[in-house]
Design a protein around this motif. Structure first.
Motif, PDB file in Angstrom:
ATOM      1  N   PRO A 567     -34.426  58.005   7.763  1.00  0.00           N
ATOM      2  CA  PRO A 567     -35.622  58.818   7.847  1.00  0.00           C
ATOM      3  C   PRO A 567     -35.491  59.796   8.835  1.00  0.00           C
ATOM      4  O   PRO A 567     -36.517  59.488   9.868  1.00  0.00           O
ATOM      5  CB  PRO A 567     -36.823  57.677   7.862  1.00  0.00           C
ATOM      6  N   VAL A 568     -35.086  60.806   8.589  1.00  0.00           N
ATOM      7  CA  VAL A 568     -35.071  61.906   9.536  1.00  0.00           C
ATOM      8  C   VAL A 568     -36.558  62.488  10.000  1.00  0.00           C
ATOM      9  O   VAL A 568     -36.827  62.726  11.134  1.00  0.00           O
ATOM     10  CB  VAL A 568     -33.990  63.187   9.165  1.00  0.00           C
ATOM     11  N   ASP A 569     -37.456  62.744   8.806  1.00  0.00           N
ATOM     12  CA  ASP A 569     -38.536  63.473   9.103  1.00  0.00           C
ATOM     13  C   ASP A 569     -39.198  62.620   9.833  1.00  0.00           C
ATOM     14  O   ASP A 569     -40.067  62.915  10.790  1.00  0.00           O
ATOM     15  CB  ASP A 569     -39.161  63.691   7.764  1.00  0.00           C
ATOM     16  N   GLU A 570     -39.463  61.248   9.797  1.00  0.00           N
ATOM     17  CA  GLU A 570     -40.045  60.310  10.516  1.00  0.00           C
ATOM     18  C   GLU A 570     -39.759  60.169  11.942  1.00  0.00           C
ATOM     19  O   GLU A 570     -40.667  59.917  12.963  1.00  0.00           O
ATOM     20  CB  GLU A 570     -40.332  58.810   9.650  1.00  0.00           C
ATOM     21  N   LEU A 571     -38.420  59.959  11.965  1.00  0.00           N
ATOM     22  CA  LEU A 571     -37.935  60.044  13.340  1.00  0.00           C
ATOM     23  C   LEU A 571     -38.022  61.287  14.135  1.00  0.00           C
ATOM     24  O   LEU A 571     -38.388  61.232  15.316  1.00  0.00           O
ATOM     25  CB  LEU A 571     -36.418  59.667  13.289  1.00  0.00           C
ATOM     26  N   ARG A 572     -38.207  62.479  13.491  1.00  0.00           N
ATOM     27  CA  ARG A 572     -38.487  63.834  14.387  1.00  0.00           C
ATOM     28  C   ARG A 572     -39.843  63.709  14.878  1.00  0.00           C
ATOM     29  O   ARG A 572     -40.136  64.157  15.988  1.00  0.00           O
ATOM     30  CB  ARG A 572     -38.170  64.936  13.457  1.00  0.00           C
ATOM     31  N   LYS A 573     -40.838  62.941  14.076  1.00  0.00           N
ATOM     32  CA  LYS A 573     -42.041  63.023  14.422  1.00  0.00           C
ATOM     33  C   LYS A 573     -41.993  62.214  15.753  1.00  0.00           C
ATOM     34  O   LYS A 573     -43.129  62.299  16.521  1.00  0.00           O
ATOM     35  CB  LYS A 573     -42.968  62.467  13.405  1.00  0.00           C
ATOM     36  N   LEU A 574     -41.467  60.882  15.594  1.00  0.00           N
ATOM     37  CA  LEU A 574     -41.495  60.041  16.732  1.00  0.00           C
ATOM     38  C   LEU A 574     -40.704  60.595  18.008  1.00  0.00           C
ATOM     39  O   LEU A 574     -41.483  60.443  19.052  1.00  0.00           O
ATOM     40  CB  LEU A 574     -40.781  58.640  16.564  1.00  0.00           C
TER      41      LEU A 574
END
Length: 635
Positions: A567-574
């Motif tokens: 989950p690249v998008d979720e990890l970039r938010k974190l």
């Protein structure tokens, strides 16, 4: 794609890792190595090897498992089609280790059951009636050895003269092996859900018992002398290459590296877990436990050495305090008995058994506690070893669809029990030595070498560093990258060539046999058929690595497995990140030659200018795009 099981919480995961890493090696191997290889000075090579082998490989395995969320079989297949054989090798090696390691638990179960008798059954030699003397005398084999040695070799093992002689089948030991595998099945039949609950007890209770033994040991005369003897430094040992090799082997042995178990356990953690922090925690806990256990062991060994010294002087009719002769002091001194360092089964089943006898009426209680502690330590380590096998099997969709976890656990435990019956014969101890030396140690060292190569050179150190930054919010430090790419595989190669090949070529394949006439062990060479068996056990697991790579190279392809979602998008938010510009060191030493970044709309990391790295990292797996969720048109 179905959701993967997860640990209930991070504490459960850390306790699983602690239980797997902290095992019998911390209690019965580290104290002996420290005493033998320079005392306190052994910490210098030990901590050095922990830094350049232990921490890097542990971090690598936890990172791979968390990133790919697969067992070792499919995880290595996702890295590259050429590394597919590494997954099979790790599963085969783990099965072999679990089979013989659980036999140690069976031995502990036997002693645990015998500890509820008073006096302890190994307290005195059995008697036979001598018609010439018209009185009962001790059996000769026990007279020329000792009561604890006789009990271990003749009563527990009913050992044969050599590996060529299978001897009588040991039914009580077969029953203990069955109970050991039954306990494992009960603890693991629901996967990590049932295992996780058991871990809370098995990972923490050994520390309670170690503390109890330390308090008991420190209350005994001679205990402080034992601890001082353990840490007495001998700086000349630092110039001995074998000391550094022993430190490397202990790190590898203690942390349980390269068997795929850490990959399997980390695969049940969410992607955003900071596994770098977990790595440091496990390394510190493992080292501190080894030192703590060493103090416990040598506190009671100091007491028993003092007891033997006093008996020696009493036998000569002398008072130790008034004896001035250096010759007598050397013969009956405490240090003479402390120098007889014992590790492995000798420490657990002879030395500590003798210590419990010296405790008098409370001896059975302390014996039961000690062997129960060994059982819990062994169970934790076996949990982790078998998790590599379970995760690899349950990762197959067909397995998940048609077979339930209890059935898979039951089949594995049943087949392993049937195989482990070879350790219940009169030659079972000799077969155990063969498995210990050739089925576990050598394959795992080779797997560790190729593990570093697979990640740093095939998957790509740049790709793996980007994965770590997304998962943890930080890039791996310079030392980790240097170890993954250069230092760790180099040191492990030296350890394998020097420790395995040279010693075998120089001394031959040797094993220790029990000489009943002399009442002691002797090292003799394996017979020819057994030497071939040693080679077979080593090659049984590692042969898959070159074999699969060769088949792939000549065009014979094996089924590939879909990549798990990342989950690249979720990890970039974190973990918000800026574009990473490689430093001079990255460009010069780690082959990172351009600016790298993750696309925010997919699972694939793209490379600003060099497509080859991405091809190595992703396309080498030769996965179907619709299963992989990768836009291969951009590779």
């Amino acid at each position: 794609m179905s959701e993967r099981e997860q640990w209930d919480n991070k504490l459960q995961f850390l306790l699983a890792l602690v239980g797997y890493a902290v095992g019998l090696g911390n209690v019965w191997r580290f104290p002996y190595l420290a005493q033998k290889n320079g005392g306190g000075c052994f910490l210098i090579p030990y901590l050095t090897m922990l830094s350049i082998i232990g921490v890097p490989l542990l971090a690598l395995e936890l990172g791979v498992g968390q990133r790919l969320r697969k067992g070792p079989w499919q995880a290595y297949a996702n890295i590259s089609r050429f590394t597919f054989g590494m997954g099979i090798a790790s599963v085969v090696a783990s099965l072999g280790v679990a089979a013989y390691y659980n036999t140690v638990i069976a031995w502990c179960l036997y002693y645990f059951a015998m500890s509820f008798r008073y006096p302890l059954p190994w307290q005195r030699c059995p008697q036979v009636f001598n018609e010439t003397l018209n009185q009962s005398v001790s059996i000769r084999e026990c007279q020329v050895s000792s009561d604890v040695e006789y009990f271990w070799n003749r009563v527990v093992l009913n050992i044969s003269p050599g590996i060529d002689d299978p001897g009588e089948f040991n039914w009580p030991m077969a029953l203990c092996i069955f109970v050991a595998w039954l306990i494992l099945f009960v603890c693991m039949f629901k996967g990590i859900k049932s295992q996780g609950k058991v871990i809370y007890f098995t990972s923490t209770f050994p520390y309670v018992l170690l503390t109890a033994f330390l308090i008991k040991g420190l209350s005994l005369p001679g205990s402080l002398e034992g601890i001082k003897y353990l840490f007495r430094p001998d700086f000349t040992k630092l110039l001995d290459g074998h000391v550094w090799l022993a430190a490397a082997e202990q790190i590898f042995y203690s942390l349980g590296l390269a068997g795929g178990s850490c990959i399997a356990m980390a695969s049940y953690m969410p992607h955003q877990n900071n596994f770098l922090f977990d790595t440091i925690c496990i390394a510190i806990i493992n080292t501190c436990t080894s030192l703590y256990a060493a103090c416990v062991i040598f506190s009671v060994l100091g007491y028993i050495a003092l007891t033997k010294s006093q008996k020696c002087f009493a036998k000569l009719g002398l008072d130790p305090a008034s004896t001035t002769s250096s010759a007598l002091s050397d013969e009956c001194g405490v240090e003479r008995f402390m120098e007889k360092g014992i590790s492995g089964s000798g420490l657990a089943f002879m030395t500590m058994a003798e210590v419990c006898v010296e405790f008098g009426p409370s001896g059975p209680v302390w014996a039961a506690l000690f062997y129960f502690m060994l059982i819990t330590l062994g169970l934790d380590s076996t949990f982790g070893t078998l998790e590599s096998v379970f995760a690899s099997i349950l990762d197959f969709k067909s397995t998940k669809k048609y077979l339930k976890t209890p059935f898979v656990a039951g089949v594995i435990c049943l087949l392993s029990f049937l195989f482990a019956l070879c350790f219940a014969g009169g030659s079972g101890e000799y077969v155990f030595q063969m498995f210990d030396n050739y089925a576990g140690a050598l394959p795992f060292v080779l797997l560790g070498i190729f593990e570093c190569i697979a990640i740093a050179w095939v998957y790509g150190l740049d790709q793996f560093s980007d994965d770590i930054q997304l998962m943890t919010g930080m890039r791996p430090p310079f030392l980790l990258k240097a170890c993954w790419m250069y230092l760790s595989p180099l040191i492990l190669t030296v350890a394998f060539v020097w420790g395995a090949c040279f010693s075998i070529i120089k001394d031959g394949a040797m094993y220790a046999v029990w000489n009943a006439e002399l009442g002691q062990q002797q090292d003799i060479p394996y017979p020819t058929w057994a030497q071939y068996m040693c080679m077979f056990l080593t090659s049984l697991s590692i042969i898959w690595m070159p074999l699969i790579a060769l088949f792939e190279a000549i065009g014979i392809h094996f089924p590939q497995f879909p990549m798990s979602d990342f989950p690249v998008d979720e990890l970039r938010k974190l973990h918000p990140e800026d574009e990473y510009a490689p430093s001079f060191i990255d460009r010069k030493f780690f082959r990172i030659t351009d600016t790298r970044f993750y696309k925010s709309s997919g699972n694939q990391m793209t490379n600003g200018g060099n497509a080859n790295s991405t091809v190595l990292a992703m396309d080498a797996t030769n996965l179907d795009a619709k299963h992989n969720n990768v836009d291969t048109s951009q590779i």
